[in-house]
Design an enzyme around this catalytic site. Sequence first.
Site: not given
Length: 351
Positions: A56, A239, A244, A246, A248-249
């Site tokens: 990372y 996750s 992200g 879920l 809805g964006k």
Amino acid sequence: MAGLERRPLGKTDITVSSLCLGTMMYGDQINEAESKRQMDQCFERGIDFFDTAELYTIPPKEQTQGESERIVGRWMKEKGCRDKIVLATKVTGRSTNRYLRKSETPRVAPEQIRKALEDSLDRLQTDYVDLYQIHWPDRQAPIFGQELTGYEPYDHEDAISIETQLEALGELVKQGYIRTIGLSNETPWGVMSFLHYAEKLDLPRVVSIQNAYNLLNRTFEYGLAEIAMQEKVGLLAYSPIAQGVLSGKYLDGKKPKGSRGDLFGRLGRYETISAEKMVRAYVELARDVGLDPVAFAMQFVTTRPWVTSNIFGASNDDQLNVIFQSLEMDWTDEINQRVNQLHAQTPNPCP
């Protein structure tokens, strides 16, 4: 924080918070000042389980490799709280990113495990980690969404044996550099093989498996969940809101400015033919029961009995507050039944 639990890490006497702070965005999407403020907020609310990796920040780049660990290390040093944090990091699996090992192709080989851990300890400014995980297998395996195409009879002749990996990790446990060991992006066969050789060779037992798990991808339940329950190798779910998706964006092709989809793309795992339909269905269900879709998706994961801790990431305060709020919602039998009805219609659209 109402709803935050302490859960055992495998068969050990170590307990972790039921939410785990994922730090893979630290050093790129989230700068150091914001990263430290986020760690402050989580720590103050009782979230003391932090997860990072030598790989990372994500997306992986040579320029930012290891920056997540450096930021976490500097924060712990400044706060003087190393002994109050359950710290998890990872050694990279087989990879073509030679910058991770400078002069070698990354493999889960004994000498490379030791060197990777030494480098992580240096970046983290500590002399031990609580949980050291193999980020993905050395052998070829269907991971990171490859399950969509089914299992292939991979050639494993050059794979470093599980016995060899386990012996190397066992030596580091014996020397006090690692308290416990875990796996990530593993299969049922892989987990059971590590357990088998741990018993056969009297070596450390894996305590956890960190795999993707969310409303769109419940493949963990087919084999691995039973192992998690029967063998006490709990899931560290990553996750949980599907990068992200879920929230809805991203519905109807939207890519909100500053979102991961906008900055980096990399949503392919959640852009399958059935994904949009099921995301919309789960978002509508959440709103129908008066809940934020992110809190809804989070609490689905956190309440599963095979989950030891739910690993989340947040890029701003609003997102972080929704994560905290997720613990306050009551996951009822009725909600569970409605989720399972949707799942039965289109199971695992995004493995």
